[in-house]
Write a protein that holds these residues in place. Structure first.
Motif, mmCIF file in Angstrom:
data_model
loop_
_atom_site.group_PDB
_atom_site.id
_atom_site.type_symbol
_atom_site.label_atom_id
_atom_site.label_comp_id
_atom_site.label_asym_id
_atom_site.label_seq_id
_atom_site.Cartn_x
_atom_site.Cartn_y
_atom_site.Cartn_z
ATOM 1 N N MET A 1 7.002 -37.453 12.494
ATOM 2 C CA MET A 1 7.245 -38.803 12.066
ATOM 3 C C MET A 1 6.321 -39.124 10.898
ATOM 4 O O MET A 1 5.171 -38.704 10.888
ATOM 5 C CB MET A 1 7.003 -39.772 13.231
ATOM 6 N N ASN A 2 6.800 -39.867 9.924
ATOM 7 C CA ASN A 2 5.995 -40.313 8.785
ATOM 8 C C ASN A 2 5.448 -41.700 9.086
ATOM 9 O O ASN A 2 6.211 -42.657 9.216
ATOM 10 C CB ASN A 2 6.835 -40.348 7.514
ATOM 11 N N ILE A 3 4.130 -41.792 9.206
ATOM 12 C CA ILE A 3 3.478 -43.043 9.597
ATOM 13 C C ILE A 3 2.517 -43.475 8.508
ATOM 14 O O ILE A 3 1.708 -42.678 8.037
ATOM 15 C CB ILE A 3 2.703 -42.863 10.922
ATOM 16 N N LEU A 4 2.606 -44.755 8.129
ATOM 17 C CA LEU A 4 1.663 -45.318 7.172
ATOM 18 C C LEU A 4 0.765 -46.294 7.916
ATOM 19 O O LEU A 4 1.246 -47.160 8.647
ATOM 20 C CB LEU A 4 2.397 -46.053 6.041
ATOM 21 N N ILE A 5 -0.536 -46.133 7.746
ATOM 22 C CA ILE A 5 -1.511 -47.042 8.349
ATOM 23 C C ILE A 5 -2.143 -47.834 7.218
ATOM 24 O O ILE A 5 -2.689 -47.263 6.280
ATOM 25 C CB ILE A 5 -2.585 -46.273 9.141
ATOM 26 N N SER A 6 -2.051 -49.160 7.304
ATOM 27 C CA SER A 6 -2.612 -50.041 6.288
ATOM 28 C C SER A 6 -3.913 -50.630 6.806
ATOM 29 O O SER A 6 -4.012 -51.024 7.962
ATOM 30 C CB SER A 6 -1.609 -51.153 5.958
ATOM 31 N N ILE A 7 -4.917 -50.699 5.933
ATOM 32 C CA ILE A 7 -6.229 -51.218 6.316
ATOM 33 C C ILE A 7 -6.767 -52.059 5.163
ATOM 34 O O ILE A 7 -6.475 -51.786 4.003
ATOM 35 C CB ILE A 7 -7.208 -50.070 6.683
ATOM 36 N N GLY A 8 -7.538 -53.080 5.493
ATOM 37 C CA GLY A 8 -8.086 -53.976 4.483
ATOM 38 C C GLY A 8 -8.960 -53.270 3.472
ATOM 39 O O GLY A 8 -8.932 -53.576 2.284
ATOM 40 N N SER A 9 -9.741 -52.325 3.912
ATOM 41 C CA SER A 9 -10.579 -51.512 3.018
ATOM 42 C C SER A 9 -11.045 -50.296 3.806
ATOM 43 O O SER A 9 -10.797 -50.196 5.006
ATOM 44 C CB SER A 9 -11.791 -52.298 2.515
ATOM 45 N N LEU A 10 -11.725 -49.408 3.130
ATOM 46 C CA LEU A 10 -12.299 -48.245 3.809
ATOM 47 C C LEU A 10 -13.829 -48.316 3.816
ATOM 48 O O LEU A 10 -14.513 -47.311 3.927
ATOM 49 C CB LEU A 10 -11.808 -46.948 3.152
ATOM 50 N N ASN A 11 -14.365 -49.545 3.692
ATOM 51 C CA ASN A 11 -15.802 -49.733 3.833
ATOM 52 C C ASN A 11 -16.200 -49.365 5.255
ATOM 53 O O ASN A 11 -15.378 -49.348 6.164
ATOM 54 C CB ASN A 11 -16.189 -51.189 3.557
ATOM 55 N N THR A 12 -17.462 -49.087 5.468
ATOM 56 C CA THR A 12 -17.936 -48.719 6.788
ATOM 57 C C THR A 12 -17.869 -49.921 7.717
ATOM 58 O O THR A 12 -18.423 -50.973 7.424
ATOM 59 C CB THR A 12 -19.380 -48.195 6.719
ATOM 60 N N GLY A 13 -17.154 -49.766 8.812
ATOM 61 C CA GLY A 13 -17.015 -50.833 9.799
ATOM 62 C C GLY A 13 -16.245 -50.334 10.994
ATOM 63 O O GLY A 13 -15.667 -49.237 10.972
ATOM 64 N N GLY A 14 -16.190 -51.137 12.037
ATOM 65 C CA GLY A 14 -15.538 -50.733 13.272
ATOM 66 C C GLY A 14 -14.043 -50.499 13.130
ATOM 67 O O GLY A 14 -13.523 -49.483 13.605
ATOM 68 N N ALA A 15 -13.346 -51.433 12.491
ATOM 69 C CA ALA A 15 -11.902 -51.277 12.313
ATOM 70 C C ALA A 15 -11.595 -50.061 11.445
ATOM 71 O O ALA A 15 -10.646 -49.313 11.706
ATOM 72 C CB ALA A 15 -11.297 -52.535 11.692
ATOM 73 N N GLU A 16 -12.390 -49.866 10.427
ATOM 74 C CA GLU A 16 -12.186 -48.743 9.517
ATOM 75 C C GLU A 16 -12.396 -47.415 10.232
ATOM 76 O O GLU A 16 -11.615 -46.468 10.056
ATOM 77 C CB GLU A 16 -13.122 -48.861 8.306
ATOM 78 N N LYS A 17 -13.437 -47.337 11.047
ATOM 79 C CA LYS A 17 -13.684 -46.112 11.823
ATOM 80 C C LYS A 17 -12.561 -45.865 12.820
ATOM 81 O O LYS A 17 -12.151 -44.724 13.032
ATOM 82 C CB LYS A 17 -15.039 -46.198 12.542
ATOM 83 N N PHE A 18 -12.055 -46.940 13.429
ATOM 84 C CA PHE A 18 -10.939 -46.803 14.359
ATOM 85 C C PHE A 18 -9.703 -46.270 13.641
ATOM 86 O O PHE A 18 -9.026 -45.372 14.147
ATOM 87 C CB PHE A 18 -10.618 -48.138 15.032
ATOM 88 N N VAL A 19 -9.410 -46.811 12.465
ATOM 89 C CA VAL A 19 -8.238 -46.363 11.695
ATOM 90 C C VAL A 19 -8.356 -44.885 11.353
ATOM 91 O O VAL A 19 -7.390 -44.128 11.477
ATOM 92 C CB VAL A 19 -8.055 -47.217 10.419
#
Length: 123
Positions: A1-19
């Motif tokens: 499957m082709n999946i795109l994950i969108s994130i606000g930024s790739l700065n160091t943070g919890g959400a970014e590490k989770f993504v």
């Protein structure tokens, strides 16, 4: 499957590490793409943790310059529209089957960008 994950930024943070952890795990059996909604404002990012098989889409350089130097409210609407065009092209070019989004700005953007599209998304 082709999946795109969108994130606000790739700065160091919890959400970014989770993504990154989610993308790396999903990449074992799927083709994964990351859409980096906003350019990083510092050098502390989680990019080095991303599996090399995962393609990361950033705003193009011209859009970064416009975003950083002309951050006026009337230009934000134009920038938002340009990002939607770039995003739509990525979806079509890579036959994205589902989009997953993280963080508020990215969530709003994805919901608006996919409003008239049949691609399912998870926020």
């Amino acid at each position: 499957m082709n999946i795109l994950i969108s994130i606000g930024s790739l700065n160091t943070g919890g959400a970014e590490k989770f993504v990154v952890a989610l993308a790396n795990e999903l990449a074992k059996n799927n083709k994964i793409f990351i859409f980096n909604f906003s350019p990083e404002q510092n050098k502390n990012t989680v990019r080095h943790l991303i599996d090399t098989n995962i393609k990361v889409f950033d705003d193009n350089k011209l859009l970064r310059v416009v975003f950083r130097t002309l951050h006026a409210s009337r230009l934000n609407n134009l920038i938002w529209k340009i990002k939607k065009i770039i995003f739509s092209n990525i979806l079509k070019r890579h036959n994205i089957e589902i989009v997953n989004s993280h963080l508020y700005n990215s969530d709003i953007f994805v919901a608006e960008a996919l409003n008239k599209c049949k691609t399912p998304f998870v926020i």
